[in-house]
Design a protein around this motif. Structure first.
Motif, short mmCIF file in Angstrom:
data_model
loop_
_atom_site.label_atom_id
_atom_site.label_comp_id
_atom_site.label_asym_id
_atom_site.label_seq_id
_atom_site.Cartn_x
_atom_site.Cartn_y
_atom_site.Cartn_z
N PRO A 1 51.63 -32.66 -69.88
CA PRO A 1 50.38 -32.64 -70.63
C PRO A 1 49.86 -31.22 -70.81
O PRO A 1 49.83 -30.44 -69.86
CB PRO A 1 49.43 -33.47 -69.78
N ASP B 1 46.92 -30.14 -71.27
CA ASP B 1 45.48 -30.22 -71.05
C ASP B 1 45.30 -30.48 -69.56
O ASP B 1 46.27 -30.70 -68.85
CB ASP B 1 44.84 -31.33 -71.91
N PRO B 2 44.07 -30.49 -69.06
CA PRO B 2 43.88 -30.67 -67.61
C PRO B 2 44.00 -32.12 -67.13
O PRO B 2 43.78 -32.40 -65.95
CB PRO B 2 42.47 -30.13 -67.38
N SER B 3 44.38 -33.06 -67.98
CA SER B 3 44.39 -34.48 -67.61
C SER B 3 45.24 -34.79 -66.38
O SER B 3 44.87 -35.65 -65.58
CB SER B 3 44.84 -35.34 -68.79
N ALA B 4 46.37 -34.11 -66.20
CA ALA B 4 47.24 -34.41 -65.06
C ALA B 4 46.58 -34.05 -63.74
O ALA B 4 46.91 -34.63 -62.71
CB ALA B 4 48.57 -33.68 -65.22
N SER B 5 45.64 -33.11 -63.75
CA SER B 5 44.92 -32.75 -62.53
C SER B 5 43.71 -33.64 -62.30
O SER B 5 43.17 -33.69 -61.21
CB SER B 5 44.48 -31.29 -62.58
N GLU B 6 43.28 -34.32 -63.34
CA GLU B 6 42.07 -35.13 -63.27
C GLU B 6 42.34 -36.59 -62.92
O GLU B 6 41.48 -37.28 -62.40
CB GLU B 6 41.32 -35.06 -64.60
N ARG B 7 43.53 -37.07 -63.24
CA ARG B 7 43.84 -38.48 -63.00
C ARG B 7 45.34 -38.66 -62.88
O ARG B 7 46.12 -37.81 -63.28
CB ARG B 7 43.28 -39.35 -64.11
N ASP B 8 45.73 -39.80 -62.34
CA ASP B 8 47.13 -40.16 -62.23
C ASP B 8 47.65 -40.54 -63.62
O ASP B 8 47.06 -41.39 -64.28
CB ASP B 8 47.26 -41.37 -61.30
N ILE B 9 48.73 -39.93 -64.03
CA ILE B 9 49.34 -40.27 -65.32
C ILE B 9 50.62 -41.04 -65.02
O ILE B 9 51.52 -40.52 -64.34
CB ILE B 9 49.62 -39.01 -66.15
N GLY C 1 50.61 -31.02 -65.05
CA GLY C 1 50.36 -30.39 -66.33
C GLY C 1 51.51 -29.46 -66.70
O GLY C 1 52.23 -28.97 -65.84
#
Length: 167
Positions: A89, A91-99, A121
């Motif tokens: 990803p 964007d910061p999504s991988a640090s914010e939630r489980d993908i 990320g």
């Protein structure tokens, strides 16, 4: 007994190599023997007691070298502990939630009975290979979203599982 761990990776633009090297470094700091290698170059996993396989994500697909490595070595990988990671990803999504893993990674997990998978990320910067990658960077959507403290924490978890395991 010293545990020998392979950290194999599939990458196009090199950011997954950085993650693989960070994982291997933590494993070494925890007393394990660890080496990194391109998944496309490994022909034999029998010298390793455990394997970590990482692949970059491109348009929802795990890097072909990582997929082929798992398929080619499925029997041997099924006989040792295996962990998988994805890098992708932008964007910061991988640090914010489980993908969750993409379908190809889910198949790889089942094929080798992997212990777990995590998505980190990715990184896409100037000089990236491929038309689409260059367009992403040109449109300001690139950057380095690798969260090395999180990567190191996950590698510590892998090391802990390996060092607690009964030989």
């Amino acid at each position: 007994m010293n545990t020998n761990v392979l950290v194999a990776y599939g990458t196009t633009n090199g950011s997954t190599v950085g993650i693989a090297e960070a994982v291997a470094q933590v494993l070494r700091e925890e007393g394990l023997t660890a080496e990194t290698a391109s998944a496309g170059t490994i022909r034999d996993v029998t010298p390793y007691d455990a394997v970590v396989v990482g692949g970059g994500l491109y348009a929802g697909h795990w890097h072909k070298d990582a997929r082929r490595f798992v398929r080619r070595n499925a029997r041997e990988l099924g006989e040792r502990p295996v962990w998988l990671f994805s890098s992708g990803p932008l964007d910061p999504s991988a640090s914010e939630r489980d993908i969750p893993p993409v379908p190809g990674v889910q198949r790889a997990m089942r094929r080798v009975d992997a212990r777990e998978h995590v998505t980190f990320g990715g990184c896409l910067e100037e000089g990236a290979k491929g038309f689409v990658a260059r367009m992403i960077v040109r449109n300001g959507k690139g950057g380095d979203f690798r969260d090395f403290p999180r990567i190191e924490q996950w590698a510590m978890h892998v090391a802990d599982e390996l060092t607690r395991a009964d030989p």
